[in-house]
Design an enzyme around this catalytic site. Structure first.
Site: not given
Ligand code: F6R
Length: 254
Positions: A74, A142, A144, A149
């Site tokens: 990313d 979380n 990811h 996400e």
């Protein structure tokens, strides 16, 4: 400690340093066994020690990246590669400039693409043309992976992401103020990640303990994107004691 659970290999190491060295050893083994390996690479705090260990191995002539190719997961959007907060900059400073990849063999999503959709498509095509041999992943608090996400569905291919508030807060530690943290990123999708022949996921620290438990023992759901890794047939997790804090007893009992 090495444990096999549900088709996954889980190493629990004493601390961040031994976790990093183990991950580096696996990356080095991959490139040693297949010189032209295609590596999927991650950024963030977790892999920094792994990159340092790989640089040390390179300097001691223990690993050679001259034939290897890399694709990063990313990049923030929009961001210039020369911006010190960009993942282009991170990879260059922490890894690429210290080892011997051939020029042009390191790929990252374009954080400045004018036509993002087109750039995502081109990135996907390049990934599928090469095929990732070994994908290195970190994991967000979380759940990811890359910047996929929690969501109601799994996003398959490279795409533009709106980062979660929690992710922006977590990444604020790298910026002067939280307002400077980009709110969007270009990320490989879940299908890109799941296509990799082998996956290594590394995690360190108590803050990751709950999500590691959910990833390994919870339902497979886009609400915990990393849970999809339960369906991959060659996953190795390398955790330190703190990150493994919620799973050790369960793994022992299993
Ligand atoms: C980075 C990436 C992210 C990070 C995750 C954990 O390329 O894809 O999924 O792996 O946000 O970040 P750290 O390691 O900083 O806790």
């Amino acid at each position: 400690m090495r444990i096999n659970y549900n088709g996954m290999t889980i190493f629990v190491k004493d601390n961040y340093e031994s976790m990093s060295k183990k991950a580096a050893a696996l990356v080095a083994a991959q490139v040693t066994l297949k010189a032209d390996s295609v590596l999927g690479l991650a950024t963030g705090s977790t892999p920094e020690g792994m990159y340092q260990a790989l640089v040390q191995m390179y300097l001691q002539d223990e690993v050679d990246f001259s034939e290897a190719i890399s694709f990063n997961l990313d990049e923030y959007y929009p961001i210039d590669a020369s911006n010190p907060q960009s993942y282009h900059y991170y990879m260059e400073e922490k890894f690429f400039k210290h080892v011997n990849f051939k020029e042009g063999n390191n790929h990252l999503p374009d954080g400045k693409a004018l036509d993002v959709e087109e750039a995502c498509k081109a990135y996907d095509e390049a990934i599928y043309e090469h095929g990732i041999d070994l994908q290195v992943l970190g994991i967000g608090n979380n759940g990811h992976i890359g910047f996929n996400e929690p969501d109601v569905h799994f996003e398959s291919s490279t795409h533009l992401v709106k980062l979660d508030v929690g992710t922006i807060e977590a990444n604020a530690r790298f910026f002067e103020t939280i307002e400077e943290v980009p709110t969007r990123a270009v990320s490989m999708g879940i299908k890109n990640i799941m296509h990799a022949k082998k996956i290594i996921l590394i995690a360190s620290g108590e803050a990751k303990a709950d999500i590691i438990e959910a990833m390994i023992f919870g339902d497979i759901t886009p609400k915990v994107p990393a849970s999809i890794l339960q369906l991959h047939n060659d996953v190795t997790m390398i955790l330190d004691q703190a990150a493994a804090g919620k799973i050790l007893a369960k793994l022992m009992a299993a």
